[in-house]
Write a protein that holds these residues in place. Structure first.
Motif, PDB file in Angstrom:
ATOM      1  N   TYR A   1      16.595  -4.240   8.520  1.00 28.12           N
ATOM      2  CA  TYR A   1      16.769  -3.426   9.729  1.00 28.12           C
ATOM      3  C   TYR A   1      17.030  -4.403  10.858  1.00 28.12           C
ATOM      4  O   TYR A   1      16.105  -5.049  11.340  1.00 28.12           O
ATOM      5  CB  TYR A   1      15.516  -2.605  10.022  1.00 28.12           C
ATOM      6  CG  TYR A   1      15.230  -1.536   9.007  1.00 28.12           C
ATOM      7  CD1 TYR A   1      15.996  -0.372   8.972  1.00 28.12           C
ATOM      8  CD2 TYR A   1      14.209  -1.674   8.084  1.00 28.12           C
ATOM      9  CE1 TYR A   1      15.741   0.619   8.043  1.00 28.12           C
ATOM     10  CE2 TYR A   1      13.954  -0.681   7.152  1.00 28.12           C
ATOM     11  CZ  TYR A   1      14.716   0.464   7.140  1.00 28.12           C
ATOM     12  OH  TYR A   1      14.464   1.444   6.226  1.00 28.12           O
TER      13      TYR A   1
ATOM     14  N   LEU B   1      15.253  -7.806  10.909  1.00 28.62           N
ATOM     15  CA  LEU B   1      14.041  -7.703  10.103  1.00 28.62           C
ATOM     16  C   LEU B   1      14.383  -7.329   8.667  1.00 28.62           C
ATOM     17  O   LEU B   1      14.838  -6.221   8.391  1.00 28.62           O
ATOM     18  CB  LEU B   1      13.114  -6.642  10.710  1.00 28.62           C
ATOM     19  CG  LEU B   1      11.835  -6.348   9.933  1.00 28.62           C
ATOM     20  CD1 LEU B   1      10.857  -7.509  10.064  1.00 28.62           C
ATOM     21  CD2 LEU B   1      11.210  -5.061  10.421  1.00 28.62           C
TER      22      LEU B   1
ATOM     23  N   VAL C   1      13.268  -6.313   5.043  1.00 32.61           N
ATOM     24  CA  VAL C   1      12.060  -5.731   4.456  1.00 32.61           C
ATOM     25  C   VAL C   1      12.115  -5.697   2.933  1.00 32.61           C
ATOM     26  O   VAL C   1      11.077  -5.609   2.286  1.00 32.61           O
ATOM     27  CB  VAL C   1      11.767  -4.316   5.002  1.00 32.61           C
ATOM     28  CG1 VAL C   1      11.475  -4.379   6.486  1.00 32.61           C
ATOM     29  CG2 VAL C   1      12.887  -3.352   4.727  1.00 32.61           C
TER      30      VAL C   1
ATOM     31  N   PRO D   1       1.265  -2.052  -2.569  1.00 33.46           N
ATOM     32  CA  PRO D   1       0.526  -1.585  -1.383  1.00 33.46           C
ATOM     33  C   PRO D   1       1.476  -0.939  -0.380  1.00 33.46           C
ATOM     34  O   PRO D   1       2.684  -1.156  -0.427  1.00 33.46           O
ATOM     35  CB  PRO D   1      -0.093  -2.862  -0.811  1.00 33.46           C
ATOM     36  CG  PRO D   1       0.698  -3.974  -1.384  1.00 33.46           C
ATOM     37  CD  PRO D   1       1.242  -3.505  -2.693  1.00 33.46           C
ATOM     38  N   SER D   2       0.911  -0.161   0.501  1.00 31.28           N
ATOM     39  CA  SER D   2       1.688   0.541   1.508  1.00 31.28           C
ATOM     40  C   SER D   2       2.471  -0.451   2.378  1.00 31.28           C
ATOM     41  O   SER D   2       1.946  -1.491   2.754  1.00 31.28           O
ATOM     42  CB  SER D   2       0.706   1.361   2.347  1.00 31.28           C
ATOM     43  OG  SER D   2       1.366   1.936   3.408  1.00 31.28           O
ATOM     44  N   GLY D   3       3.742  -0.133   2.611  1.00 31.52           N
ATOM     45  CA  GLY D   3       4.579  -0.995   3.449  1.00 31.52           C
ATOM     46  C   GLY D   3       5.282  -2.102   2.701  1.00 31.52           C
ATOM     47  O   GLY D   3       5.919  -2.956   3.299  1.00 31.52           O
ATOM     48  N   CYS D   4       5.218  -2.089   1.358  1.00 27.45           N
ATOM     49  CA  CYS D   4       5.806  -3.200   0.613  1.00 27.45           C
ATOM     50  C   CYS D   4       7.279  -2.971   0.313  1.00 27.45           C
ATOM     51  O   CYS D   4       7.938  -3.825  -0.262  1.00 27.45           O
ATOM     52  CB  CYS D   4       5.037  -3.431  -0.695  1.00 27.45           C
ATOM     53  SG  CYS D   4       5.313  -2.151  -1.911  1.00 27.45           S
ATOM     54  N   GLY D   5       7.829  -1.817   0.703  1.00 30.15           N
ATOM     55  CA  GLY D   5       9.265  -1.605   0.512  1.00 30.15           C
ATOM     56  C   GLY D   5       9.625  -0.698  -0.649  1.00 30.15           C
ATOM     57  O   GLY D   5      10.795  -0.617  -1.031  1.00 30.15           O
ATOM     58  N   LYS D   6       8.678   0.006  -1.216  1.00 26.57           N
ATOM     59  CA  LYS D   6       8.973   0.901  -2.343  1.00 26.57           C
ATOM     60  C   LYS D   6       9.895   2.036  -1.923  1.00 26.57           C
ATOM     61  O   LYS D   6      10.921   2.299  -2.557  1.00 26.57           O
ATOM     62  CB  LYS D   6       7.677   1.525  -2.904  1.00 26.57           C
ATOM     63  CG  LYS D   6       6.570   0.558  -3.195  1.00 26.57           C
ATOM     64  CD  LYS D   6       5.309   1.275  -3.655  1.00 26.57           C
ATOM     65  CE  LYS D   6       4.675   2.166  -2.620  1.00 26.57           C
ATOM     66  NZ  LYS D   6       3.925   1.477  -1.563  1.00 26.57           N
ATOM     67  N   SER D   7       9.494   2.724  -0.844  1.00 27.75           N
ATOM     68  CA  SER D   7      10.294   3.869  -0.403  1.00 27.75           C
ATOM     69  C   SER D   7      11.686   3.416   0.003  1.00 27.75           C
ATOM     70  O   SER D   7      12.676   4.064  -0.327  1.00 27.75           O
ATOM     71  CB  SER D   7       9.633   4.558   0.787  1.00 27.75           C
ATOM     72  OG  SER D   7       8.406   5.094   0.404  1.00 27.75           O
ATOM     73  N   THR D   8      11.746   2.306   0.703  1.00 29.69           N
ATOM     74  CA  THR D   8      13.040   1.792   1.136  1.00 29.69           C
ATOM     75  C   THR D   8      13.930   1.549  -0.072  1.00 29.69           C
ATOM     76  O   THR D   8      15.106   1.923  -0.078  1.00 29.69           O
ATOM     77  CB  THR D   8      12.835   0.493   1.937  1.00 29.69           C
ATOM     78  OG1 THR D   8      11.898   0.757   2.974  1.00 29.69           O
ATOM     79  CG2 THR D   8      14.128   0.004   2.528  1.00 29.69           C
TER      80      THR D   8
HETATM   81  N1  LIG Z   1      13.751   2.442  10.051  1.00 28.55           N
HETATM   82  C1  LIG Z   1      13.016   1.322   9.955  1.00 28.55           C
HETATM   83  N2  LIG Z   1      13.140   0.345  10.870  1.00 28.55           N
HETATM   84  C2  LIG Z   1      12.397  -0.779  10.777  1.00 28.55           C
HETATM   85  N3  LIG Z   1      11.521  -1.044   9.801  1.00 28.55           N
HETATM   86  C3  LIG Z   1      11.357  -0.110   8.857  1.00 28.55           C
HETATM   87  C4  LIG Z   1      12.084   1.125   8.876  1.00 28.55           C
HETATM   88  N4  LIG Z   1      11.713   1.867   7.799  1.00 28.55           N
HETATM   89  C5  LIG Z   1      10.785   1.118   7.156  1.00 28.55           C
HETATM   90  N5  LIG Z   1      10.565  -0.054   7.784  1.00 28.55           N
HETATM   91  C6  LIG Z   1       9.634  -1.114   7.357  1.00 28.55           C
HETATM   92  O1  LIG Z   1       9.962  -1.466   6.061  1.00 28.55           O
HETATM   93  C7  LIG Z   1       8.798  -1.802   5.336  1.00 28.55           C
HETATM   94  C8  LIG Z   1       8.802  -1.059   4.016  1.00 28.55           C
HETATM   95  O2  LIG Z   1       8.629   0.313   4.259  1.00 28.55           O
HETATM   96  P1  LIG Z   1       8.515   1.365   3.067  1.00 28.55           P
HETATM   97  O3  LIG Z   1       9.632   1.138   2.130  1.00 28.55           O
HETATM   98  O4  LIG Z   1       8.425   2.694   3.692  1.00 28.55           O
HETATM   99  O5  LIG Z   1       7.137   0.972   2.413  1.00 28.55           O
HETATM  100  P2  LIG Z   1       6.329   1.702   1.255  1.00 28.55           P
HETATM  101  O6  LIG Z   1       6.203   0.693   0.179  1.00 28.55           O
HETATM  102  O7  LIG Z   1       5.003   2.038   1.845  1.00 28.55           O
HETATM  103  O8  LIG Z   1       7.091   2.929   0.840  1.00 28.55           O
HETATM  104  C9  LIG Z   1       7.623  -1.466   6.219  1.00 28.55           C
HETATM  105  O9  LIG Z   1       7.110  -2.650   6.730  1.00 28.55           O
HETATM  106  C10 LIG Z   1       8.215  -0.624   7.303  1.00 28.55           C
HETATM  107  O10 LIG Z   1       7.548  -0.847   8.512  1.00 28.55           O
END
Ligand SMILES: Nc1ncnc2c1ncn2[C@@H]1O[C@H](COP(=O)(O)OP(=O)(O)O)[C@@H](O)[C@H]1O
Ligand SMILES: [Mg+2]
Lengths: 367, 293
Positions: free
Chosen positions: A13, A16, A18, A37-44
C-alpha cells in the motif's frame, strides 16, 4: 486442473509493503488453510486471489491462466465473507440466486440450483426469509450457499466462522469439511484459529508478518515445526519453549538450562552444535509427569492444576518460567497434586536456533 | 407497584419540561395550518376585518369557487406537478450515481471532486450571473431549464454520499464476486440498501420543488409555465391592486386574503397525501441483518 498458483506475490500500500513475496501451490480439490496472527496478511493474500485487491508484484495463476489483471467476476472464484455480506433487501432464495441472475442463467436453471443448494445446506424452510430474520448459523449457511451455487473453480473463505459462538463454530466447521468432501472444490480458507486450521486443512500455510513460515499437512506442522514461531502457533496450549545451551552429555547431546538438563536425540545437527544457544520446545502433551525426580528428569514446582475432565493442565514453574503439562486424569488424579517434575522423550523434543528460530532437530518424527 | 419509582425527581422534571417544550413547538407549527384553513373558509369581510383566529367566520367556500374556476390555477397547479416530479426524478438521476461515485475510494481525484461539491455549499455566483448563465444556455422560460438548473444540490449530494460511504465495502465486493459490474452493484445492491436515505433526499427535493418560487419567478416569463407558488403571488398582487375588489369588499363573500389562503390550502394537500407513503422509509434502516452487527 483447477489449481491456484501464487508466484512471489507482493502487496504494497504505497510505500508500505504488507505481503512480501508469497509462493504457494494449491492443488485441484485441495483444502488449504492460511493461518497466522491477526494482521499478518492472510486476508490481503486471499483478496488478491479473489481480485478484490490489486497484486503489486508477482504472478497469480488459476487453472493455468494468469489472473493478475482479470476482473473478479471472470476468475470463476467465489468468496465467503467474515460478515457474510448478505443482501439485506433480498430473501434467502434471491440472495443465493443473485449471481446466477446477474449471469443471466435461465429461470429453470436458477430454480433447480436454488433447490439443490437449499437441500445441501438445509435451508429449504427459510427460502422466503430476509437475512435479518435468520440466526447466525443460518446466515452463515446462506453465505455458503451463495458461493457454492455458482459451482466456481475455487472457493475462498475469509474467517467465515469467527462471528459465531463457540458451539456453532464447531458445528459449522464440521459442516464445511463435509461440504468440501461432497463438492471436492479447491478451497483456500483464512483463519487466525489454529484449531480450525488443524481440523479443516489438507495443508496448512502458517503466515507471519507478510511471509510464509511453513507449509505442510497439519500433522507435519504439529510434529516437525520448521521454526519456533510455527511451534508456538500450532497446538493448544502452545509448546513450552525453554532457553538452553547444547552440551555434550557423553553419550549424546543434552540441553542445559537453569534448573536442569534434558537429553536430546543423537542427531548430527545437534551433536555438532555443542555450545550453541537454543530454544528447547516441548509440547504440553509430550512431557511425562514425575513425582520423584531422578536422573534424566527435570524438577519444577507445581503452581496450579486445571482439571478439564479427561485431561488436566498442570501449570508448573521451571526456574521462574512457566511450563505447562497436559496429562490424563483417569487413574491419575490423586497423584497430580504431588507432581514435581517431568521427563520428555528425546525424539519429541524440538530444538530451535535461539538466533534464527529455525529448527535444528530436523524431522525427528514421522506423522 | 405504587412505590415503584424508576425515575428520580430530577428525571421527572426533565421529562415534563421536554413535553411542554415539544407541545409548544408542535402547536406553533400547527397553528399556521389551522389559521390558513380557517381563513380560506371564512367570508372576505371577516378575513379583511381580522376576525379569523381559529375557526372559519361566516363560513363559505366562495374563495374556492373563485380559484377553482380560474384557468390559471389549474395550469399552474399542473406545472407545479411537472416541476416537482420531473425535478425530483432529474435530481435523483444525478444524485444517486454522483453520490455513489464520490463515495468510492477508487475514484480518481476523489478529494478534489468532493471539495468542489462542498464548495458550492458555501459559495455561489449570485443572482445576476446565474440568470445570465441560464439565459446564455437558452434555458429561460422553459420547463427543462427549471428542472435541470436546480437538479443537483451539494447538501443532498453529500448526504447521500455519506450514506453510501457507511455501507460496508463487503457488499460491493460480494456483488462483484457474484459477477456484477459497477452499474449493477449500484442499482441492485446500493440503491435498495440506500432506500431510506434516497427517500429522505427525494422528500427534500420534492418539498423544495413544490415550494420553489423565487427562481421560477425570475426565469419564467410565459404565464403558462409558472408554478402554483408564482401564481399565488400573481393573485395576491392582482387582487390587492384591483379597485373593484376593494370597492365591493364590505359585503364581499371573498377577499384576496381568503383567496390566497385557499390557494395555499390547495398547495398543501398533495404534500399531506404523499408524506405518509414516504414516512415508512424513515422508520428504520434496512441494513440490519445483512452483515453481522
Ligand atoms: N487498505 C490498506 N492500507 C494500508 N494497510 C493495509 C490496508 N489493508 C490492510 N492493511 C495492512 O495490511 C496488513 C495485513 O492485513 P490483513 O491481510 O487484513 O491481515 P489478516 O492476516 O489479519 O487478515 C495489516 O497490517 C493491515 O494493517
Ligand atoms: Mg483478516
Amino acid at each position: 486442473m483447477s489449481g491456484v498458483k501464487l508466484d512471489s506475490i507482493v502487496k504494497a500500500y504505497g510505500a508500505l509493503q504488507v505481503v512480501h513475496g508469497i509462493d504457494l501451490n494449491v492443488n485441484e480439490k485441495e483444502f488449504v488453510v492460511l493461518v497466522g496472527p491477526s494482521g499478518c496478511g492472510k486476508s490481503t493474500t486471499l483478496r488478491m486471489i479473489a481480485g478484490l485487491e490489486e497484486i503489486s508484484d508477482g504472478q497469480l495463476t488459476i487453472d493455468g491462466r494468469v489472473m493478475n489483471r482479470v476482473a473478479p467476476k471472470d476468475r470463476d472464484v467465489a468468496m465467503v465473507f467474515q460478515n457474510y455480506a448478505l443482501y439485506p433487501h433480498l430473501n434467502v432464495a434471491d440472495n443465493i440466486a443473485f449471481g446466477l441472475r446477474i449471469r443471466k442463467e435461465s429461470a429453470k436453471t436458477i430454480d433447480a440450483s436454488i433447490e439443490e443448494v437449499g437441500n445441501i445446506l438445509g435451508l429449504t424452510e427459510y427460502m422466503d426469509r430476509r437475512p435479518a430474520d435468520l440466526s447466525g448459523g443460518q446466515r452463515q449457511r446462506v453465505a455458503m450457499g451463495r458461493a457454492i451455487v455458482r459451482r466456481p473453480k475455487v472457493f475462498l473463505f475469509d474467517e467465515p466462522l469467527s462471528n459465531l459462538d463457540a458451539k456453532l463454530r464447531t458445528q459449522m466447521r464440521a459442516e464445511i469439511k463435509r461440504l468440501h468432501k461432497r463438492l471436492g472444490a479447491t478451497s483456500i480458507y483464512v483463519t487466525h484459529d489454529q484449531v480450525e486450521a488443524m481440523t479443516l486443512a489438507d495443508r496448512i500455510v502458517v503466515m507471519n508478518d507478510g511471509r510464509i513460515e511453513q507449509i505442510g499437512t497439519p500433522m507435519e506442522l504439529f510434529l516437525n515445526p520448521a521454526n519456533a514461531f510455527v511451534a508456538g502457533f500450532l497446538g493448544a496450549p502452545p509448546m513450552n519453549q525453554i532457553t538452553a545451551t547444547i552440551a555434550d552429555g557423553g553419550n549424546g547431546p543434552v540441553a542445559e538450562f537453569p534448573g536442569g538438563s534434558l537429553a536430546l536425540a543423537p542427531l548430527p545437527d545437534l551433536q555438532n552444535a555443542v555450545g550453541k544457544s537454543v530454544i528447547v520446545g516441548i509440547r504440553p502433551e509430550y512431557a511425562q509427569t514425575v513425582t520423584e525426580p531422578g536422573p534424566g528428569s527435570v524438577s519444577c514446582d507445581l503452581d496450579l492444576v486445571e482439571t478439564l475432565g479427561s485431561e488436566a493442565l498442570l501449570h508448573m514453574s521451571l526456574g521462574n518460567k512457566p511450563f505447562v503439562i497436559r496429562t490424563e486424569t483417569l487413574g491419575n488424579i490423586a497423584r497430580l497434586n504431588s507432581v514435581n517434575g517431568f521427563t520428555a522423550d528425546p525424539e519429541l523434543i524440538k530444538v530451535f536456533d535461539a538466533d534464527t528460530g529455525l529448527a535444528l532437530s530436523g524431522q525427528t518424527r514421522a506423522a | 407497584m405504587a412505590n415503584m419509582n424508576l425515575y428520580s425527581r430530577g428525571d421527572k422534571t426533565f421529562v415534563i419540561i421536554n413535553m411542554v417544550l415539544i407541545g409548544i413547538f408542535t402547536l406553533s407549527t400547527l397553528y399556521p395550518f389551522v389559521y390558513i384553513t380557517a381563513m380560506s373558509f371564512s367570508s372576505g369581510f371577516a378575513a379583511t376585518a381580522g376576525k379569523v383566529v381559529l375557526t372559519p367566520v361566516q363560513a363559505t367556500a366562495e374563495a374556492y369557487n373563485y380559484i377553482l374556476s380560474d384557468r390559471m390555477f389549474w395550469v399552474s397547479y399542473g406545472n407545479t406537478f411537472i416541476y416537482t416530479i420531473g425535478g425530483t426524478l432529474m435530481s435523483l438521476a444525478f444524485l444517486i450515481p454522483g453520490a455513489y461515485a464520490l463515495s468510492r475510494p477508487q475514484l480518481y481525484g476523489r478529494r478534489f471532486w468532493n471539495l468542489i461539491v462542498a464548495f458550492t455549499m458555501w459559495f455561489n455566483a449570485g443572482l445576476i450571473p446565474f440568470f445570465l448563465n441560464m439565459r446564455d444556455l437558452g434555458l429561460l422560460d422553459s420547463y427543462f431549464g427549471i428542472i435541470i438548473g436546480f437538479a443537483v444540490n451539494g447538501f443532498n449530494l453529500i448526504l447521500l454520499r455519506n450514506f453510501f460511504e457507511g455501507v460496508p465495502s463487503s457488499f460491493e465486493e460480494a456483488a462483484r464476486m457474484d459477477g456484477a459490474n459497477d452499474f449493477q452493484v449500484l442499482w441492485k445492491v446500493y440503491v435498495p440498501l440506500a432506500k431510506p436515505a434516497i427517500a429522505t433526499v427525494a422528500l427534500f427535493c420534492m418539498v423544495a420543488r413544490w415550494n420553489g418560487f423565487f427562481w421560477a419567478m425570475v426565469l419564467l416569463q410565459d404565464e403558462d409555465k409558472i408554478p402554483l407558488q408564482v401564481y399565488l403571488r400573481h393573485t395576491i398582487a392582482t387582487l390587492s391592486d384591483d379597485p373593484e375588489f376593494t370597492a365591493t369588499q364590505l359585503n364581499a363573500s371573498y377577499s384576496f386574503e381568503t383567496v390566497s389562503a385557499a390557494i395555499i390550502v390547495c398547495s398543501i394537500i398533495p404534500v399531506l397525501i404523499i408524506y405518509p407513503f414516504i414516512q415508512k422509509y424513515f422508520e428504520k434502516g434496512i441494513l440490519l441483518g445483512g452483515v453481522k452487527e
